[in-house]
Structure formats: structure tokens, C-alpha cells
Design a protein around this motif. Structure first.
Motif, PDB file in Angstrom:
ATOM      1  N   GLN A  54       5.260  24.698 -16.598  1.00  0.00           N
ATOM      2  CA  GLN A  54       4.264  23.793 -16.033  1.00  0.00           C
ATOM      3  C   GLN A  54       4.895  22.923 -14.955  1.00  0.00           C
ATOM      4  O   GLN A  54       5.918  22.276 -15.187  1.00  0.00           O
ATOM      5  CB  GLN A  54       3.682  22.899 -17.134  1.00  0.00           C
ATOM      6  CG  GLN A  54       2.631  21.953 -16.625  1.00  0.00           C
ATOM      7  CD  GLN A  54       2.061  21.069 -17.728  1.00  0.00           C
ATOM      8  OE1 GLN A  54       2.617  20.970 -18.811  1.00  0.00           O
ATOM      9  NE2 GLN A  54       0.946  20.443 -17.440  1.00  0.00           N
ATOM     10  N   VAL A  61       1.771  17.514  -4.899  1.00  0.00           N
ATOM     11  CA  VAL A  61       0.511  18.089  -5.374  1.00  0.00           C
ATOM     12  C   VAL A  61       0.293  19.512  -4.883  1.00  0.00           C
ATOM     13  O   VAL A  61      -0.222  20.357  -5.617  1.00  0.00           O
ATOM     14  CB  VAL A  61      -0.678  17.184  -4.964  1.00  0.00           C
ATOM     15  CG1 VAL A  61      -2.004  17.819  -5.320  1.00  0.00           C
ATOM     16  CG2 VAL A  61      -0.547  15.815  -5.617  1.00  0.00           C
ATOM     17  N   GLU A  64       2.428  25.165  -6.031  1.00  0.00           N
ATOM     18  CA  GLU A  64       1.800  25.953  -7.093  1.00  0.00           C
ATOM     19  C   GLU A  64       2.604  27.213  -7.374  1.00  0.00           C
ATOM     20  O   GLU A  64       3.340  27.699  -6.516  1.00  0.00           O
ATOM     21  CB  GLU A  64       0.384  26.382  -6.683  1.00  0.00           C
ATOM     22  CG  GLU A  64      -0.551  25.249  -6.410  1.00  0.00           C
ATOM     23  CD  GLU A  64      -1.930  25.721  -5.965  1.00  0.00           C
ATOM     24  OE1 GLU A  64      -2.141  26.952  -5.786  1.00  0.00           O
ATOM     25  OE2 GLU A  64      -2.796  24.850  -5.776  1.00  0.00           O
ATOM     26  N   SER A  85      -2.694  29.649 -14.072  1.00  0.00           N
ATOM     27  CA  SER A  85      -3.900  28.839 -14.255  1.00  0.00           C
ATOM     28  C   SER A  85      -4.659  28.678 -12.943  1.00  0.00           C
ATOM     29  O   SER A  85      -4.102  28.884 -11.857  1.00  0.00           O
ATOM     30  CB  SER A  85      -3.531  27.466 -14.812  1.00  0.00           C
ATOM     31  OG  SER A  85      -2.795  26.731 -13.841  1.00  0.00           O
ATOM     32  N   GLN A  86      -5.917  28.293 -13.046  1.00  0.00           N
ATOM     33  CA  GLN A  86      -6.756  28.065 -11.853  1.00  0.00           C
ATOM     34  C   GLN A  86      -6.123  27.059 -10.906  1.00  0.00           C
ATOM     35  O   GLN A  86      -6.212  27.197  -9.700  1.00  0.00           O
ATOM     36  CB  GLN A  86      -8.141  27.574 -12.272  1.00  0.00           C
ATOM     37  CG  GLN A  86      -9.039  28.647 -12.840  1.00  0.00           C
ATOM     38  CD  GLN A  86      -9.388  29.705 -11.817  1.00  0.00           C
ATOM     39  OE1 GLN A  86      -8.926  30.830 -11.912  1.00  0.00           O
ATOM     40  NE2 GLN A  86     -10.185  29.363 -10.843  1.00  0.00           N
ATOM     41  N   SER A  87      -5.470  26.039 -11.464  1.00  0.00           N
ATOM     42  CA  SER A  87      -4.863  24.997 -10.629  1.00  0.00           C
ATOM     43  C   SER A  87      -3.555  25.459  -9.990  1.00  0.00           C
ATOM     44  O   SER A  87      -3.061  24.830  -9.056  1.00  0.00           O
ATOM     45  CB  SER A  87      -4.573  23.753 -11.475  1.00  0.00           C
ATOM     46  OG  SER A  87      -3.530  24.017 -12.409  1.00  0.00           O
ATOM     47  N   LYS A  89      -0.771  25.287 -11.498  1.00  0.00           N
ATOM     48  CA  LYS A  89       0.274  24.412 -12.042  1.00  0.00           C
ATOM     49  C   LYS A  89       0.906  24.950 -13.326  1.00  0.00           C
ATOM     50  O   LYS A  89       1.884  24.398 -13.815  1.00  0.00           O
ATOM     51  CB  LYS A  89      -0.286  23.013 -12.320  1.00  0.00           C
ATOM     52  CG  LYS A  89      -0.865  22.327 -11.111  1.00  0.00           C
ATOM     53  CD  LYS A  89       0.181  22.102 -10.049  1.00  0.00           C
ATOM     54  CE  LYS A  89      -0.407  21.355  -8.867  1.00  0.00           C
ATOM     55  NZ  LYS A  89       0.531  21.271  -7.763  1.00  0.00           N
ATOM     56  N   ASN A 112       1.558  23.706   0.251  1.00  0.00           N
ATOM     57  CA  ASN A 112       0.424  23.531   1.183  1.00  0.00           C
ATOM     58  C   ASN A 112       0.701  24.076   2.577  1.00  0.00           C
ATOM     59  O   ASN A 112      -0.215  24.472   3.285  1.00  0.00           O
ATOM     60  CB  ASN A 112       0.061  22.048   1.319  1.00  0.00           C
ATOM     61  CG  ASN A 112      -0.826  21.579   0.195  1.00  0.00           C
ATOM     62  OD1 ASN A 112      -1.433  22.365  -0.520  1.00  0.00           O
ATOM     63  ND2 ASN A 112      -0.888  20.267   0.012  1.00  0.00           N
TER      64      ASN A 112
END
Length: 131
Positions: A54, A61, A64, A85-87, A89, A112
Motif C-alpha cells: 500500500q 498523491v 500509483e 485497486s481502483q485508486s 494505491k 502524474n
């Protein structure tokens, strides 16, 4: 319980926190990531253990997971296909842990700015004797 049944143990979980901090190379301006794991390496003792990596703060932020690969590739079929996971993370997979061996997984990250980086944490299988 029927005497021929194998007792069912609760599923074992290993949770690893991942911190990835960007560093800019002053000479080139390229961004690299200093990545740490807590714990740094894991030793799996129980069969059918679920492993979660995780991404946690203070990681920016926008960082990923997007994939995972395994070395050696065969790994005696110890690891399941990972799920991100969808996020982005959390990456989760299970470890059959039926063969004593050391594996290096490669976690693939994306930020990003579309910077891709990879890190190779270690998983050590030390299965307990079968009952």
C-alpha cells in the motif's frame, strides 16, 4: 469436525507500507524516486497468505501502482495474478507458499507526469511443515 477433514486456519495477511519520495537530479533535471518499504523484506510462513503493498503518505498523491512482475518468472507458481485497486494505491496478490524460495517481485509505478519507476522488494517463502 470429521476426522478426515483438514482444520481450516484463518487467512494470513502481510501488509507492507510503501513510501516513494521524488528526488530531482540537479545535473539532468530528471526525477527519480527514493522508495522504502515497511517492512523492508517479508518472510512468509503460512500457506495461502495474502500480501498487500500500500502506497502511504508522505508519497505524493499522483504516485500509483500499475503492474507487478516476478523474478524468477516460474516461481513454482507461488504467486497469483496481482490486483491493483481502483485508486492505484494498493496492489494485492496471494502466495501459495508451498516451496521454500526467495523471490524478487518488481512493482511498477507511475506518477502524474507519466514518470515510470520500478522497485524490487524481496519475498522469502519459508513454508511450515504440512500437518
Amino acid at each position: 469436525m470429521n476426522p478426515t477433514e483438514t482444520p481450516i486456519e484463518p487467512t494470513a495477511f502481510v501488509n507492507v507500507q510503501v513510501v516513494a519520495i521524488p528526488k530531482v537530479d540537479p545535473a539532468t533535471g530528471n526525477v527519480t524516486y527514493q522508495t522504502t518499504f515497511h517492512p523492508p523484506a517479508i518472510v512468509v510462513k503460512k500457506r495461502d497468505t495474502v500480501i498487500n503493498y500500500q502506497i502511504v503518505s508522505p508519497t505524493p498523491v499522483g504516485v500509483e501502482f500499475f503492474a507487478m512482475t516476478v523474478v524468477p518468472k516460474h516461481t513454482h507458481h507461488q504467486l497469483s495474478e496481482p490486483s491493483v485497486s481502483q485508486s492505484g494505491k494498493l496492489i494485492t496478490f496471494s502466495n501459495a507458499n508451498t516451496v521454500k524460495e526467495k523471490m524478487n517481485i518488481t512493482l511498477h509505478f507511475l506518477d502524474n507526469d507519466k514518470t515510470i519507476f520500478n522497485v524490487d522488494p524481496e519475498i522469502i517463502n519459508e513454508p511450515e511443515p504440512a500437518l
